[in-house]
Write a protein that holds these residues in place. Structure first.
Motif, short mmCIF file in Angstrom:
data_model
loop_
_atom_site.label_atom_id
_atom_site.label_comp_id
_atom_site.label_asym_id
_atom_site.label_seq_id
_atom_site.Cartn_x
_atom_site.Cartn_y
_atom_site.Cartn_z
N ALA A 4 0.83 -1.20 0.00
CA ALA A 4 0.00 0.00 0.00
C ALA A 4 0.86 1.25 0.00
O ALA A 4 0.59 2.22 -0.73
N LEU A 5 1.92 1.26 0.80
CA LEU A 5 2.81 2.42 0.85
C LEU A 5 3.52 2.61 -0.49
O LEU A 5 3.76 3.74 -0.92
N SER A 6 3.87 1.50 -1.12
CA SER A 6 4.52 1.58 -2.43
C SER A 6 3.59 2.22 -3.46
O SER A 6 4.00 3.08 -4.23
N VAL A 7 2.32 1.79 -3.45
CA VAL A 7 1.33 2.39 -4.36
C VAL A 7 1.15 3.87 -4.06
O VAL A 7 1.09 4.71 -4.97
N LEU A 8 1.05 4.21 -2.77
CA LEU A 8 0.88 5.60 -2.37
C LEU A 8 2.01 6.47 -2.90
O LEU A 8 1.79 7.58 -3.40
N ASP A 9 3.24 5.94 -2.83
CA ASP A 9 4.42 6.71 -3.24
C ASP A 9 4.56 6.76 -4.76
O ASP A 9 4.64 7.84 -5.35
N THR A 10 4.56 5.59 -5.39
CA THR A 10 4.86 5.56 -6.82
C THR A 10 3.71 6.09 -7.68
O THR A 10 3.96 6.73 -8.71
N VAL A 11 2.48 5.84 -7.27
CA VAL A 11 1.34 6.27 -8.07
C VAL A 11 0.91 7.69 -7.73
O VAL A 11 0.76 8.55 -8.60
N PHE A 12 0.72 7.95 -6.43
CA PHE A 12 0.15 9.24 -6.03
C PHE A 12 1.20 10.26 -5.59
O PHE A 12 0.89 11.44 -5.46
N GLY A 13 2.43 9.81 -5.33
CA GLY A 13 3.50 10.75 -5.01
C GLY A 13 3.52 11.23 -3.57
O GLY A 13 4.09 12.28 -3.27
N TYR A 14 2.93 10.45 -2.65
CA TYR A 14 2.95 10.80 -1.22
C TYR A 14 3.76 9.76 -0.47
O TYR A 14 3.66 8.56 -0.73
N ASP A 15 4.57 10.22 0.50
CA ASP A 15 5.45 9.28 1.18
C ASP A 15 4.86 8.66 2.44
O ASP A 15 5.44 7.75 3.03
N SER A 16 3.70 9.16 2.88
CA SER A 16 3.08 8.57 4.07
C SER A 16 1.58 8.85 4.07
O SER A 16 1.11 9.82 3.47
N CYS A 47 -8.56 6.20 0.46
CA CYS A 47 -8.96 5.08 1.31
C CYS A 47 -9.56 3.93 0.50
O CYS A 47 -9.58 2.79 0.97
N TYR A 48 -10.07 4.22 -0.70
CA TYR A 48 -10.53 3.12 -1.56
C TYR A 48 -9.67 2.97 -2.81
O TYR A 48 -9.58 1.87 -3.37
N GLN A 49 -9.02 4.06 -3.25
CA GLN A 49 -8.21 3.95 -4.46
C GLN A 49 -6.99 3.06 -4.23
O GLN A 49 -6.67 2.21 -5.08
N VAL A 50 -6.30 3.25 -3.10
CA VAL A 50 -5.12 2.44 -2.83
C VAL A 50 -5.49 0.95 -2.68
O VAL A 50 -4.87 0.09 -3.33
N PRO A 51 -6.51 0.59 -1.88
CA PRO A 51 -6.89 -0.83 -1.81
C PRO A 51 -7.31 -1.40 -3.18
O PRO A 51 -7.03 -2.57 -3.46
N GLY A 583 4.21 11.63 -8.49
CA GLY A 583 4.40 10.19 -8.61
C GLY A 583 5.16 9.87 -9.88
O GLY A 583 5.55 10.76 -10.65
N GLU A 584 5.35 8.57 -10.12
CA GLU A 584 6.17 8.14 -11.26
C GLU A 584 5.60 8.59 -12.60
O GLU A 584 6.32 9.06 -13.47
#
Length: 601
Positions: A4-16, A47-51, A583-584
């Motif tokens: 989930a953290l990887s998706v948050l970082d690479t897709v959305f560009g947030y680190d936490s 909250c639903y996009q990452v899952p 993000g990437e």
């Protein structure tokens, strides 16, 4: 949570994650149902996009507004997610293409309107697809006593009944404890985990001031605090929307109208301009706003009293979604109270509906008339305790509370005399004229200059007397008769004031409170010295890219991200990738162009 953290970082560009996001995401990824109450701008979508991106299959998002689905899909596509929608705006070929992508496992998220789930072919389609989750956005629409009730939401129990193993997450930014219970019952979420975040929006400054030429007051707010900013202005009627939008345009403020009386094409065009261009002010009825994701709305203004605290909170919450300082401003006057009481009396609802509407109005009046912190009162309505915020008008310039028993007795005595001596009924304006001893044609016509209360109220100005009437109406010591003429009459509580057994406390607005503490322009907020020119260049570049791609500007980058770039001036793609919101996919799409703009400075 690593995935989930990887998706948050690479897709959305947030680190936490923020607040309860991590806990909610983990719970849904694990297959659990959830009900999420989180304020606008709190990050509900993640909250639903990452899952949906982590779990196998496609996340199905039930969204009430077809008009915004394209923008939602564009925003996800911009970060590299595979998203689509099915609705009535598409051609048969377009719908078939989305259906094929769904069945082939080529969609991460699919948006549907609730009424689509009443169509048997849609249910059969979902039966054939691998489903990651169901997200029910704007879940308060299921509440029949709510301000945005949508009957089609009542049918969403089909999700649980037909696909019991697929996790559901229902989300809303607006829910009192009663609405929370209703959502739980109607969506059968009794066994779900409930996540209730703080309803506080500390970046929003709440201000309510007396109505005195409201369009001029609005122009003053825009010119002194929000020049060039995007904003939303709410009016009660379509005529008021048109008149206000015209007045703003005449004054050089680019403004667009939005109400149910406009044809569909005009509404869609105006909404599109508001979302895609910087600095547009949308003047609207409450028909506008739900589901609007524009993060850089710097102010929300109300020129008429909202019908409920829930509606007010929902509407003001559309300001400052990006966390920057923003203003929620309301002009409120005696006529608002009279008008709202008349609307309730004239409504076609039954006694229970009118009683509930009156309770909603009473709570809104209490918020307007409080001498305490606005935010404390607002959050208390949603069952949350808090401390004075220091960032609302009553905190910054506290109003004075005084013993208003004598003025109240003078006013009530005038109502009594008109009824007893003439059996006549009059509105607030005539009552105030009597107290001030004004010799008007009506005064001579009815002989009211002979009343014993004529001229006994000269210690207060006309504006102050209007405040007394307004507050006595709010305290239910006066009422508006249901005759349609705004006639002021006594209530059961009036007698205790007249006989002196009840004290009346009133609020006196300080003159210095007009405008409260001034906010800096949002464009200049929190930028270091010398960063403003680069920020403006980045905004201009973003506007061009957005026009070229036919998407809202915030889909390219939000103001918060541009501010981060302007403040840090990254010199490499690696440095740019550390900026929140990059993000990437966006780094690949826009990285070189952004670095070139930075280097030019």
């Amino acid at each position: 949570m690593t995935s989930a953290l990887s998706v948050l970082d690479t897709v959305f560009g947030y680190d936490s994650f923020r607040g309860q996001q991590a806990e909610i995401v983990d719970h849904v990824i694990s297959g659990g149902d959830a009900l999420v109450l989180m304020p606008t701008g709190g990050g509900k979508s993640l909250c639903y996009q990452v899952p949906a991106l982590v779990r196998p299959g496609t996340g199905v998002v039930v969204s009430p507004l077809i008009a915004l689905m394209q923008d939602q899909v564009d925003a996800l596509t911009a970060v590299g997610a595979r998203a689509g929608f099915l609705n009535s705006t598409q051609s048969p070929d377009q719908r078939m293409a989305v259906e094929r992508a769904l069945l082939a496992g080529e969609l991460d998220l699919l948006y549907l309107a609730p009424e689509r789930l009443k169509v048997s072919s849609t249910l059969a389609l979902l039966d054939r697809a691998e489903l990651a989750l169901f997200a029910i956005d704007e879940a308060h629409c299921v509440a029949q006593w709510g301000h945005d009730f949508r009957p089609d939401y009542l049918g969403l129990t089909v999700l649980h009944e037909r696909w019991p193993s697929v996790p559901r997450i229902a989300l809303t930014a607006t829910a009192t404890e009663a609405t929370h219970r209703e959502i739980t019952e109607r969506l059968q979420l009794q066994d779900a985990r409930h996540f209730v975040a703080s309803f506080d929006r500390p970046n929003i400054q709440y201000r309510i001031e007396g109505k005195n030429e409201p369009v001029k007051q609005l122009l003053s707010l825009i010119r002194t605090e929000h020049p060039g900013d995007a904003g939303i202005v709410y009016c009660l009627s379509r005529a008021s929307v048109e008149k206000t939008a015209q007045a703003l345009n005449d004054a050089g403020v680019p403004a667009l109208p939005y109400h149910a009386g406009l044809d569909t094409a005009t509404r869609a065009a105006n909404q599109s301009r508001f979302l895609r261009e910087d600095g547009i002010v949308m003047v609207a009825t409450i028909a506008f706003g739900m589901g609007i994701d524009k993060p850089d709305v710097r102010f929300v203004a109300h020129l008429d009293l909202p019908k409920s605290v829930e509606g007010y909170y929902q509407e003001t919450g559309r300001a400052g979604r990006d966390g920057l300082p923003s203003t929620a401003w309301l002009a409120y006057g005696l006529q608002d109270v009279v008008q709202q009481r008349q609307l309730i009396d004239k409504s076609e609802g039954d006694a229970a509906f009118k009683r509930r509407a009156s309770q909603h109005l009473d709570a809104m009046l209490a918020l307007c008339e409080t001498i305490e912190c606005r935010r404390v009162q607002l959050l208390a309505y949603f069952g949350q305790q808090s401390e004075p915020c220091g960032n609302c008008d009553t905190c910054l310039t506290p109003p004075e509370s005084f013993d208003g028993t004598v003025p109240a007795q003078k006013l009530l005595s005038t109502v009594v005399r008109l009824w007893r001596e003439r059996h006549q009924r009059f509105g607030a304006g005539h009552l105030i004229d009597i107290l001030l001893g004004k010799q008007t044609p009506r005064m001579a016509q009815y002989g009211h200059d002979q009343l014993s209360t004529f001229g006994i109220g000269t210690e207060l100005s006309e504006q102050e007397w209007r405040g007394v009437v307004r507050q006595l109406l709010a305290q239910q010591l006066l009422a508006v008769h249901g005759d349609g003429y705004g006639t002021i009459v006594l209530t059961e509580g009036s007698a205790s004031v007249l006989n002196g057994s009840r004290q009346v406390r009133l609020r006196r607005d300080p003159v210095a409170s007009r405008g409260g503490r001034k906010l800096r322009s949002a464009a200049a907020a929190e930028l270091p010295s010398g960063a403003q020119p680069l920020f403006e260049r980045l905004r201009a570049w973003r506007a061009g890219v957005a026009r070229e791609q036919g998407v809202p500007a915030y889909v390219v980058f939000g103001d918060a991200t541009l501010r981060g770039i302007a403040a840090t001036r990254p010199g490499s793609l690696e440095a740019l990738s550390t900026i929140s919101g990059v993000g990437e996919k966006k780094l690949e799409s826009y990285g070189e162009a952004v670095l070139e703009l930075v280097s030019q400075g």
